[in-house]
Design a protein around this motif. Structure first.
Motif, PDB file in Angstrom:
ATOM      1  N   THR A 144      40.044   6.947-170.764  1.00 56.78           N
ATOM      2  CA  THR A 144      41.150   7.383-169.907  1.00 56.78           C
ATOM      3  C   THR A 144      42.186   6.271-169.725  1.00 56.78           C
ATOM      4  O   THR A 144      43.391   6.516-169.783  1.00 56.78           O
ATOM      5  CB  THR A 144      40.620   7.814-168.521  1.00 56.78           C
ATOM      6  N   VAL A 145      41.686   5.057-169.498  1.00 58.99           N
ATOM      7  CA  VAL A 145      42.614   3.951-169.253  1.00 58.99           C
ATOM      8  C   VAL A 145      43.510   3.746-170.477  1.00 58.99           C
ATOM      9  O   VAL A 145      44.733   3.631-170.359  1.00 58.99           O
ATOM     10  CB  VAL A 145      41.850   2.656-168.938  1.00 58.99           C
ATOM     11  N   CYS A 148      46.055   6.450-170.652  1.00 59.07           N
ATOM     12  CA  CYS A 148      47.119   6.284-169.650  1.00 59.07           C
ATOM     13  C   CYS A 148      48.105   5.211-170.080  1.00 59.07           C
ATOM     14  O   CYS A 148      49.313   5.370-169.967  1.00 59.07           O
ATOM     15  CB  CYS A 148      46.522   5.889-168.306  1.00 59.07           C
ATOM     16  N   GLU A 149      47.547   4.093-170.571  1.00 58.46           N
ATOM     17  CA  GLU A 149      48.402   2.996-170.994  1.00 58.46           C
ATOM     18  C   GLU A 149      49.337   3.444-172.110  1.00 58.46           C
ATOM     19  O   GLU A 149      50.492   3.073-172.175  1.00 58.46           O
ATOM     20  CB  GLU A 149      47.551   1.821-171.481  1.00 58.46           C
ATOM     21  N   PHE A 152      51.725   6.715-170.351  1.00 61.10           N
ATOM     22  CA  PHE A 152      52.628   6.535-169.214  1.00 61.10           C
ATOM     23  C   PHE A 152      53.149   5.114-169.173  1.00 61.10           C
ATOM     24  O   PHE A 152      52.447   4.181-169.540  1.00 61.10           O
ATOM     25  CB  PHE A 152      51.907   6.847-167.904  1.00 61.10           C
ATOM     26  N   SER A 154      54.611   1.775-167.021  1.00 63.75           N
ATOM     27  CA  SER A 154      54.431   1.196-165.698  1.00 63.75           C
ATOM     28  C   SER A 154      55.790   0.759-165.181  1.00 63.75           C
ATOM     29  O   SER A 154      56.655   0.368-165.962  1.00 63.75           O
ATOM     30  CB  SER A 154      53.529  -0.029-165.787  1.00 63.75           C
ATOM     31  N   ARG A 158      54.896  -4.998-162.473  1.00 61.07           N
ATOM     32  CA  ARG A 158      53.444  -4.921-162.409  1.00 61.07           C
ATOM     33  C   ARG A 158      52.862  -6.154-163.081  1.00 61.07           C
ATOM     34  O   ARG A 158      53.525  -6.829-163.845  1.00 61.07           O
ATOM     35  CB  ARG A 158      52.950  -3.659-163.135  1.00 61.07           C
ATOM     36  N   GLY A 159      51.600  -6.424-162.845  1.00 64.09           N
ATOM     37  CA  GLY A 159      50.946  -7.566-163.476  1.00 64.09           C
ATOM     38  C   GLY A 159      49.728  -7.910-162.667  1.00 64.09           C
ATOM     39  O   GLY A 159      49.774  -7.880-161.439  1.00 64.09           O
ATOM     40  N   THR A 160      48.619  -8.201-163.342  1.00 62.75           N
ATOM     41  CA  THR A 160      47.380  -8.433-162.610  1.00 62.75           C
ATOM     42  C   THR A 160      46.819  -9.811-162.950  1.00 62.75           C
ATOM     43  O   THR A 160      47.136 -10.379-163.982  1.00 62.75           O
ATOM     44  CB  THR A 160      46.367  -7.317-162.922  1.00 62.75           C
TER      45      THR A 160
END
Ligand SMILES: Cc1cc2nc3c(=O)[nH]c(=O)nc-3n(C[C@H](O)[C@H](O)[C@H](O)COP(=O)(O)OP(=O)(O)OC[C@H]3O[C@@H](n4cnc5c(N)ncnc54)[C@H](O)[C@@H]3O)c2cc1C
Ligand code: SF4
Ligand code: SF4
Lengths: 179, 596
Positions: A144-145, A148-149, A152, A154, A158-160
């Motif tokens: 799923t991830v 999504c990436e 869709f 972002s 954003r940034g983690t």
């Protein structure tokens, strides 16, 4: 209730009978007796209502567990019938003849898990995923991830930060294993 | 167009003058979300440990872990907090379900108006929101867990069986048990900072999930050449910060480590683990073959330096050999670790004391660098009268005798004084030698520095604990081969400054009890007599411990120190890290001439 369960376990080789809490019992039935069992429960045991159907993907064991949730209005008890089916060429007898609304669930199960119910009305049609071209998304191998990436975007900004790396940088900058 | 179509707009217009159903008179009455509605997130930021499990599980990449002002990374908390992007959230609630700390939940608020789309990206719990303080909304049901809250129990010998011999008490996980336990790890890596050696814990646990134990072994040797040992007796600081332990039991990191080592045969080590790099021509002397000395030896040897270890005893391992009893750490496990280090060409001179057989200054003169890890081997004194009574023995001597196969002749009734690991070991060893054992400790059980597991096992094996008991004097007993201990009860006095409560002797509540042996195990100090004063005068030493600089280096550039004699934690894993860090410092120093 107990005498019914005893009889079922004898006549239908039902196993894993567990009372989850008062009013909800789960049990597991073999695929080949499932339809007869459900009919029996509806016609002779008062489980006249099909609350819903769903599936659980036990990828480790190579099975989908189909869940038929039935309700008895007279005794206010719910029975959850579990049926394990093979994940490869996943297929199950349709029960739309027992409960008409089952065809909707079966259409959903086909779309989201890839489980087929031959003979179920309109089972081949798109349900809520129009134009879906991936593997069925409720299968656990569906990433799923990753989807999504890919699909869709972002918002900017954003940034983690990775907790472990962040702690290494702050707490033990030149220790630990060689990089 | 039909007539109906033509006139229906007029019917609609007619409605415009009726009292509306939906919009009441101002103020507008809001309808709250259902009690378990999955609305906007709320995070108790003080409880959150920044593990990032919410980030990892979110299937929509709706979460970033971000730095926030005023929060620093420290042991057990990354200092990062989850920031939500409501442009991507689908309100599934998985982040709430996985939250290790139980700090994250969803409120039943669902209405939020703003003209700036960037507002919908926010750090829950760090920014004031109108739904702060709401109690309704989605919580994880207390009985619903994405990972089991209880660890897989380690099978132990029954106490009746364990006291009968020195057989290892913990039986070790089966593969099935290890895999189940490994599955409880969320792989956040919060523990890595707290492990003194910064072992790659999540990675080696992952190797169990994959069934790739050789990989697991390689990962462990990156930071620790004593995994068979630490897999049994490590103080496991990592487990104390494991986020899975916040709402359940921490992952059994130590037992998983042991499991990996136990799966790989020593004969395969040479093939699996890294080999020695090309010879550098540098020579390094190491004093002490305990875990500190041998860890330094391992990492220095890997870099291609020639390493010689000087050890006063006949065998290697230091306190792991002569202190820790074999029912906790059997010799074959310790030997497995040590043999691999020796197999790389680390030379150990046994029965060779520095100060007696070779002068300390000779090491400094003849080697390119010296690493000292001589440990703590002088028992602390109880400072009571009669301490030199022949039936008073120190715990280290008792354990040393047993490790060497000698009978310490303790008799059948023993009092052990102390509440640390040495005291627990002395007590449990005495039980195994057939004695009735009473442990006397000056504070309460909860104040004991010993590992709680050790305390429980000692109790299960029949050791009797007398707490708030202060020894006062050792007296001659009626029988010459016994000793009478005079001890007094203590009251715990609260420290007005909030420190830990202090035991105060109650002079009027004294007891006299007679034992065959009184074992004193209240701590140990160092013996640095092997360092001549003209050298030690130049060094920073306080209370018998070295105070090293960066990379464990002393002011004498060639001299590096570590282990119990240079750290405050005095456990195996800290000694191992000191050795590793010193090796890094020595290598750097020899390579570039740079100080720490
Ligand atoms: C009874 C007991 C139980 C313990 N239990 C645990 C436990 O469960 N978990 C844990 O993590 N830690 C435990 N420890 C602590 C742990 O054993 C030590 O922290 C660790 O061994 C320290 O390593 P080291 O290399 O600093 O010193 P040591 O292990 O003490 O090794 C020092 C070595 O130097 C040698 N030496 C000293 N002076 C000289 C000299 N002049 N010349 C040559 N050689 C010399 C000594 O003979 C010794 O072999 C325990 C300790 C004891 C005593
Ligand atoms: S509710 Fe679901 S989609 Fe939203 S942040 Fe949490 S895990 Fe991600
Ligand atoms: S899972 Fe819970 S404890 Fe971990 S970072 Fe997210 S909110 Fe914090």
């Amino acid at each position: 209730m107990n005498s019914m369960l005893e009889r079922l376990s004898k006549e239908f080789r039902v196993t894993d009978i567990t009372e989850r809490h008062p009013g909800l019992t789960t049990l597991t039935a073999d695929k080949d007796v499932a339809e007869t069992l459900l009919r029996e429960l509806r016609d002779r045991e008062g489980y006249t209502h099909l609350n819903f159907m769903t599936a659980i993907d036990y990828i480790e064991r190579g099975v989908f567990t189909l869940v038929y949730m039935l309700h008895n209005y007279a005794t206010k008890s719910t029975l959850s019938v579990h049926v394990n089916i093979d994940r490869v060429n996943a297929e199950m007898t349709s029960i739309h003849t027992l409960w008409a609304q089952a065809w909707t669930y079966q259409r959903e199960l086909r779309e989201l898990w890839g489980i087929n119910f031959p003979g179920s009305p309109r089972v081949e049609e798109d349900f809520c995923l129009e134009g879906w071209e991936e593997i069925p998304p409720m299968r656990r191998e569906f990433d799923t991830v990753e989807y999504c990436e890919r699909t869709f975007t972002s918002r900017e900004g954003r940034g983690t930060v990775n907790p472990r790396e962040h702690m290494a940088e702050i707490i033990f900058p030149n220790r630990g294993g060689d990089k | 167009m039909s007539l109906k179509d033509l006139i229906s707009p007029f019917f609609v217009w007619q409605r415009a003058f009726e009292k509306p159903y939906t919009v009441g008179l101002k103020p507008i009455v809001e309808r709250p979300g259902a009690p378990a509605y999955r609305g906007f997130h709320i995070n108790m930021s003080d409880d959150c440990v920044g593990c990032g499990s919410c980030f990892t599980i979110c299937q929509n990449h709706a979460i970033d872990m971000v730095k926030v002002d005023g929060l620093e990374a420290h042991g057990g908390d990354s200092g990062l907090r989850p920031r939500f992007d409501y442009g991507r959230c689908c309100w599934c609630g998985l982040c709430v379900d996985i939250c290790t700390a139980g700090s994250l939940r969803m409120t039943n608020e669902y209405a939020w108006f703003t003209t700036n789309p960037d507002d919908f990206r926010f750090v829950a719990g760090m920014e004031n929101k109108s739904w702060d303080g709401r109690t309704g909304g989605y919580h994880r049901h207390p009985d619903y867990h994405l990972f089991p809250p209880k660890r897989i129990e380690m099978e132990m010998l029954a106490p009746e069986e364990s006291v009968a011999s020195f057989t290892e008490v913990a039986k070790g996980y089966t593969e099935e048990q290890a895999k189940l336990e490994a599955d409880r790890c969320v792989e956040c890596g919060i523990c890595v900072a707290t492990c003194p050696a910064h072992m790659d814990v999540p990675d080696y646990i992952h190797s169990i999930r994959d069934g790739d134990y050789e990989k697991g072994l390689q990962l462990m040797y990156r930071t620790n050449p004593f995994p068979a040992t630490c897999g049994r007796i490590c103080t496991r600081r990592c487990e104390s910060v494991c986020p899975v332990g916040i709402q359940g039991e921490p992952v059994a990191i130590r037992w998983l480590k042991r499991f990996i080592v136990d799966q790989v045969a020593e004969a395969d080590y040479a093939r699996i683990l890294p080999n020695v790099e090309a010879d550098t021509g540098k020579r390094i002397a190491i004093v002490g073959a305990g875990p500190g000395g041998l860890s330094a030896a391992y990492y220095l040897r890997l870099k291609g330096h020639a390493v010689e270890v000087f050890e006063s005893q006949a065998q290697a391992g230091g306190m792991l050999r002569y202190g820790v009893p074999s029912y906790r750490l059997p010799d074959p496990a310790l030997d497995k670790d040590i043999e691999h280090i020796r197999s790389l060409g680390v030379e150990i001179h046994f029965n060779h004391s520095i100060g007696r057989d070779t002068a300390f200054s000779d090491l400094l003169d003849n080697y390119d660098a010296v690493f000292v890890s001589t440990g703590l081997n002088v028992p602390s004194q109880m400072r009571i009268q009669g301490e030199d009574h022949p039936r008073v023995m120190d715990g280290l001597k008792l354990l040393d005798d047993v490790a060497n196969g000698k009978d310490p002749q303790i008799g059948t009734s023993v009092a052990v004084i102390g509440g640390g690991n040495v005291a627990m070991d002395a007590a449990r060893v005495s039980r195994r030698l057939g004695a009735e054992v009473t442990v006397l400790y000056r504070r309460r059980i909860e104040d004991m520095p010993a590992d709680t597991e050790e305390i429980h096992e000692a109790q299960a094996e029949g050791c009797i604990f007398v707490t708030q008991a202060i020894p006062v004097e050792a007296l001659n007993a009626a029988q010459s081969d016994q000793v009478t201990l005079k001890w007094g009860e203590a009251e715990m006095l609260q420290d007005p400054k909030g420190g830990r409560p202090r035991p105060v002797l109650q002079e009027e509540r004294m007891h006299l009890d007679t034992f065959d042996t009184v074992v004193s195990a209240i701590g140990q100090g160092s013996n640095l007599d092997y360092i001549p004063t003209e050298i030690s005068d130049q060094l920073q030493i306080k209370w018998g411990k070295f105070i090293p600089g960066d990379y464990q280096q002393m002011v004498l550039n060639k001299l590096f120190v570590g282990g119990d004699v240079a750290n405050a934690t005095a456990d195996a894993i800290s000694a191992i890290e000191d050795g590793h860090h010193a090796a890094r410092g020595i290598h750097r120093f020899l390579d570039t001439g740079q100080r720490g």
